[in-house]
Design an enzyme around this catalytic site. Structure first.
Site, short mmCIF file in Angstrom:
data_model
loop_
_atom_site.label_atom_id
_atom_site.label_comp_id
_atom_site.label_asym_id
_atom_site.label_seq_id
_atom_site.Cartn_x
_atom_site.Cartn_y
_atom_site.Cartn_z
N HIS A 173 1.06 -1.31 -0.02
CA HIS A 173 -0.07 -0.15 0.00
C HIS A 173 0.92 1.25 0.04
O HIS A 173 0.73 1.99 -0.71
CB HIS A 173 -0.82 -0.12 1.33
N GLU A 174 1.80 1.29 0.76
CA GLU A 174 2.62 2.62 1.07
C GLU A 174 3.63 2.74 -0.23
O GLU A 174 4.01 3.72 -0.75
CB GLU A 174 3.36 2.53 2.35
N HIS A 201 1.70 4.49 -2.90
CA HIS A 201 1.84 6.02 -2.50
C HIS A 201 3.31 6.39 -3.15
O HIS A 201 3.55 7.46 -3.77
CB HIS A 201 1.82 6.38 -1.14
N GLU A 234 -4.78 7.88 -3.02
CA GLU A 234 -5.01 6.64 -2.51
C GLU A 234 -5.37 5.72 -3.71
O GLU A 234 -5.39 4.31 -3.58
CB GLU A 234 -6.34 7.01 -1.83
#
Lengths: 506, 506
Positions: A269-270, A273, A299
């Protein structure tokens, strides 16, 4: 004014903007350091340093000098000479300038104190599950936000002005439409799934060695194309990504001893980003456009990489063997299919941050409707516990036993962040829409995932989304890349295509 | 001006000084980050951030506003109202203001460029052992320093002005005296030792697991009283300590795989610097006095803890068992006495940074004499290789094969740091003098070391040295603590008392 003077003025302005950015980068690094292990006894003085530098950056962004630059470059004669990027830089600076200038400093100062008190009061209220304790603070916060909206001005719904801070151009009208369409499909799908057999997840709850989890996270990050020469991975209680500049985009994760997947999917997830921020065009470095265009688009990238790549069947057909070998003896009896089903399990729950890909959107809609209703006066802060519980019952079929696991669960409102929550669900919708385009533009998409060859995907996203930073609005990006405005049908289709077979539904 | 106005002006000034300190703290953290793992692709932009913040701090320290504060508070009427600390704060700010103001900005800018070029040219010259390549740069650097000295002014020897930058109040006259006394004793002592039997050191060169080295370093740091709530230990190629504020004093070390003692003594050395900075009085936080008083006094603390504590027989009587247990099977056959002798081995060598406690001072004297001679015109840059080699032969009995391991070994001169080197030897002399006082004030000194009870020692040093930060000069401190000026006899006695028995000399 001669052309030379004009160019000189532009150079000066760009240097001025860059200076603000430098202060922000320093503050960003100090925050990263605070969260990754700064010694606690140095915090008092460090807070002063943050205050000094943040104040300086703020002063620069609302100074008379900034006002003069903005006046100059928004004069039609001068504006038309600016290239596209410089026009956007001026526009972004003006938006922030106007927003800051319209709030009387004393009022803003009071609000900062209020939210700071509210955050600590919220913490206390959550611990004792006592909404009444938090209520007067939240009432003041809502009232102040209403005053801000009056000062800033608004078109249509008052909430629009707050939404625009996180998702430029987003409106209640649009969100009502897309959330309603999504809810109409997701709620019945979830109900169907509820009746189906649940996958076994017990094998995910074993002791997984933290050092090996880290090793696997590092391996997957490299596979996905996270550039370790432009970033680093550290450990924090709350994982995050921070883009200091495109050459320094750091991520953090945490290794839960009894959960192999929390760190892994958190890291991916990170990473999403980070891939965004690492691939912003170098031309934008030192400008106010050198960041993601909105919370929602940001997001969308964390969700795309986490869910559409990281939780896909193809991804695990490539990496499950690696995972098994990383934890010898622990997953030997678990088939790839069983693992895939376990990490895609969906189930209504009370807590947003623990929610899965399908139910997450419903948690967000509830918060969206509450924020909207508070702004329009449809209901008051005092109504919140009751409204919250009713909506959880309606959308998710669950109801909290107390306010701590209900309306008090998130810190956002205590911090005054109204308009932020929708970004999470927007991210899911954007992600599905981008993924649809990706599959059309890269027909071998699934094969690439199954080969672990992510470079063409990362390159497509870089070329069409990442490199633009904030130089295009979310809507410009989604239209240019996918050919249409935000359309929730892509997420609906994606969720149905994924979850129906997973749960053996027709 | 009324008393209220006066107090208001003082508050303003202190706030102004604190602001400069905040910028410096931010820059300090950025440097720490660069050295402990900042991603390299972010360096370009990060350098700009450093440039921005450093320039801002510099501008503040030489601004008209600063000039006005200094004029105001150095007026006799106003000055006498200042308490001792505020007088020192004004004095320190004025010293820096005057020093910066006397150099024309263009000249300083040129010098910055010159030293930056010289450093990279020095690196090249060292690699190819080609002094001639570096010579013209060093000539320019020496000439510029001579110009600076003319602009700053000087009393007695020109070199005094440069010495004062690192060791306020230190002069050629004093250094000639103390170095000469020291040399007269150390050179014959070393000659005697050369004839004695060398201790076995082979067991220090084994594979020592880095994780265990780290564990032992952390253990020793805790034992010595390094406060981990006000600091952290990281790894870097070149170990260092950095005091961001007294609540955040970080140290680094490096774990050589085939050397158990490099990391250990390096860690204790940096710990000494850190104990100093961690124990500066909180009253001085946010002032220009919140740092060590001089390079020499700072070095006295790193040397005291490294050599007089960490290499003492008593220390190892307490900790050798712990070390043996940390590396099971690796030191079982090595007696405590053999280990003590091995880590206190002394031998003339060519390279300063590898030198031991006894010979180190001779390496420093050579550099001191060269710097002094360059400043006085006694010899030229072209003479340096020959002068260097002759002095090494005379003082240490060794001579380099080439300039890379000779006159080109240190980066200091390329960076323009003239006057810095003496600090290292001053540190050894101060340390021995403080240690003498400590033994008188704390008669059970050796027993404390043998018990690993360092708190009374740390408290004594905090109370009499550390807490003062830069609010007293080196000479004020040494006189107050030891009752006399710097006296090299204490180091001579210490070295004789330690090394004679070690090498079986009478």
């Amino acid at each position: 004014m001669s052309q030379t003077d004009y160019q000189g003025k532009l150079d000066e302005f760009r240097k001025y903007i860059r200076k603000i950015k430098h202060y922000e980068e320093a503050v960003g690094l100090i925050y990263w350091d605070l969260r990754t292990g700064a010694p606690k006894k140095g915090m008092n003085e460090r807070s002063e340093v943050i205050g000094e530098l943040s104040t300086e950056a703020f002063k620069l962004s609302v100074s008379d000098e900034m006002g003069e630059y903005l006046d100059y470059f928004t004069e039609p004669d001068h504006q038309q000479q600016l290239d596209e990027t410089n026009q956007r830089i001026v526009g972004e600076a003006k938006k922030e300038y106007d927003r800051s200038k319209k709030i009387p400093p004393a009022m803003y100062q009071e609000y900062v104190v209020l939210t700071s008190q509210a955050e600590s009061k919220w913490e206390e209220a959550k611990e004792t599950s006592d909404f009444a304790m938090f209520q007067p603070y939240l009432e003041k916060i809502v009232n102040t936000n209403l005053k801000f909206v009056e000062l800033w001005g608004y078109e249509g719904h008052k909430y629009n002005t707050l939404l625009d801070m996180y998702e430029p151009g987003m409106t209640v009208e649009k969100l009502d439409e897309v959330f309603s369409a999504l809810r109409q499909e997701v709620v019945p799908l979830l109900a169907e799934i509820q009746k189906a057999e649940k996958p076994d997840r017990s094998f995910l709850r074993q002791k997984f060695d933290a050092a090996k989890q880290k090793q696997f996270s590092l391996f997957i990050l490299k596979e996905l194309g996270y550039d370790f020469e432009a970033g680093r991975l550290d450990e924090t209680v709350h994982p995050f990504a921070t883009g200091l500049n495109p050459g320094d985009v750091r991520i953090t994760t945490r290794y839960l001893p009894e959960d192999a997947t929390s760190a892994l999917f958190g890291t991916i997830h990170e990473c999403g980003h980070a891939l965004y921020e690492q691939n912003i065009s170098p031309d934008l470095i030192g400008t106010n456009l050198c960041t993601g265009t909105s919370m929602g688009i940001h997001e969308s990238q964390s969700r795309f990489w986490e869910n559409m790549v990281g939780r896909s069947r193809e991804f695990w057909s490539r990496y499950y063997g690696d995972l098994q070998r990383t934890f010898p003896g622990q997953l030997d009896d678990v088939s790839e299919d069983a693992f895939y089903r376990a990490v895609n399990h969906t189930e209504p729950s009370l807590v947003r941050i623990e929610a899965d890909e399908l139910t997450y959107n419903l948690h967000i809609m509830i918060r969206y409707e509450i924020e909207k209703g508070l702004l329009s006066g449809e209901f008051t802060v005092a109504d919140l516990p009751q409204v919250w519980n009713a909506k959880y019952r309606e959308y998710l079929g669950v109801e909290p036993d107390n306010d701590a696991e209900g309306v008090l669960q998130d810190v956002h409102w205590a911090g005054g962040s109204f308009g932020y929550f929708p970004s999470y669900a927007l991210g899911n919708m954007y992600a599905a829409q981008f993924a649809h385009t990706l599959r059309q533009e890269i027909p071998q998409f699934d094969e690439l995932l199954a080969k672990g060859d992510f470079a063409p995907i990362k390159e497509f996203l870089s070329e069409h989304i990442y490199k633009y930073g904030k130089s295009q609005t979310p809507n410009e990006i989604i239209r240019r890349v996918t050919g249409e405005d935000l359309n929730p049908q892509y997420l609906v289709d994606y969720l149905k295509d994924k979850y129906k077979p997973l749960y053996g539904l027709s």
